[in-house]
Design a protein around this motif. Structure first.
Motif, mmCIF file in Angstrom:
data_model
loop_
_atom_site.group_PDB
_atom_site.id
_atom_site.type_symbol
_atom_site.label_atom_id
_atom_site.label_comp_id
_atom_site.label_asym_id
_atom_site.label_seq_id
_atom_site.Cartn_x
_atom_site.Cartn_y
_atom_site.Cartn_z
ATOM 1 N N PRO A 1 0.798 -1.236 0.000
ATOM 2 C CA PRO A 1 0.000 0.000 0.000
ATOM 3 C C PRO A 1 0.822 1.274 0.000
ATOM 4 C CG PRO A 1 -0.857 -1.580 1.596
ATOM 5 C CD PRO A 1 0.469 -2.102 1.149
ATOM 6 N N GLN B 1 -1.181 1.565 -5.810
ATOM 7 C CA GLN B 1 -2.596 1.318 -5.522
ATOM 8 C C GLN B 1 -3.282 0.459 -6.587
ATOM 9 O OE1 GLN B 1 -4.093 2.368 -2.563
ATOM 10 N NE2 GLN B 1 -1.948 2.804 -2.133
ATOM 11 N N TRP C 1 -6.228 -2.042 -5.623
ATOM 12 C CA TRP C 1 -6.922 -2.798 -6.669
ATOM 13 C C TRP C 1 -5.917 -3.751 -7.306
ATOM 14 C CZ3 TRP C 1 -6.198 -3.534 -11.886
ATOM 15 C CH2 TRP C 1 -7.268 -4.088 -12.598
ATOM 16 N N THR D 1 -7.471 -0.931 0.145
ATOM 17 C CA THR D 1 -7.183 0.278 -0.628
ATOM 18 C C THR D 1 -6.501 -0.015 -1.951
ATOM 19 O OG1 THR D 1 -5.016 0.592 0.417
ATOM 20 C CG2 THR D 1 -6.945 1.590 1.509
#
Length: 246
Positions: A124, A128, A149, A147
């Motif tokens: 993270p 992202q 994808w 958070t």
């Protein structure tokens, strides 16, 4: 000479093909059975686990194997450790065939991490929208990252636990740099997460990441069991069998 190849890799299939052509050599390849349609090597093939170290010891004794070559994936640490312990107990020689890892080049932005768990902790803070190519059995480590994808590429569909925000791409290499670059741009990938497998079939994603200018979270290989002899090529493994009496 009876040789057990712990396989599942392209190198293992090439090795089985080379050894079956040698006079006086009998080859059995063992596959873990994690994919429903594995690429089968020539010679005898067994599919499925041995039942841990104890089961492998019993199998080696009952089958009368003279040598074992561990040609599994560089991240098959449990199998490699079991092979080292079992061969030591039975008293038969063990060779590990391991292709070299990838080498970082000018323009690469690799962030090396020691494990899948470490990659999940760091991810993270790096990107992202991740292209995740660490294998379907590792997805649980990333399941809590709400958070991020994920574009998950795997040979077969993964099972839970898995990230909530993901698209699964079922595909098998080899891949091309142009194709990988197009994939990254289409999905706006800003980080690649991969294992240091060293496979030429999937190396194109590293070149594409370099061109696109995005970082790569590179998971380092597990340690090789102590005392195990290692060679980098199929040809070296064949020479070892010949020298051992093949």
């Amino acid at each position: 000479m009876r040789v057990l190849i712990l396989g599942g890799t392209a190198e293992a299939r090439r090795l089985a093909s080379s050894l079956t052509g040698l006079p006086g050599v009998s080859v059995t390849s063992s596959l873990a059975g994690r994919t429903s349609t594995p690429s089968l090597p020539p010679g005898d093939v067994r599919i499925g686990g041995f039942g841990g170290v104890t089961g492998l010891i019993a199998w080696l004794r009952s089958s009368g194997m003279d040598a074992v070559i561990d040609a599994t994936h560089p991240f098959a640490a449990v199998m490699s450790t079991s092979a080292a312990e079992a061969c030591g107990e039975v008293g038969i020689p063990l060779l590990m065939l391991r292709r070299p890892g990838w080498i970082e080049r000018d323009g690469d932005d690799w962030r090396r991490v020691p494990s899948i768990a470490a990659a999940a902790r760091v991810l993270p803070h790096v990107g992202q929208r991740a292209l995740l190519t660490t294998g379907r059995q590792t997805l649980g480590a990333f399941a809590s990252l709400g958070t991020v994808w994920f574009l998950v590429r795997a040979v077969e569909a993964p099972a839970p636990p898995a990230p909530a925000r993901m698209v699964v791409l079922l595909d098998r290499g080899p891949f091309t740099p142009a194709g990988e670059e197009a994939l990254m741009r289409k999905h706006r990938i800003d980080v690649v997460v991969t294992k240091d497998s060293g496979s030429s079939a999937v190396e194109a994603k590293l070149e594409a990441a370099r061109v696109v200018g995005i970082p790569v979270l590179m998971v380092d290989r597990p340690a090789i069991p102590a005392g195990v002899r290692t060679v980098p090529t199929v040809e070296d493994a064949v020479a070892w069998v010949v020298a051992a009496g093949g």
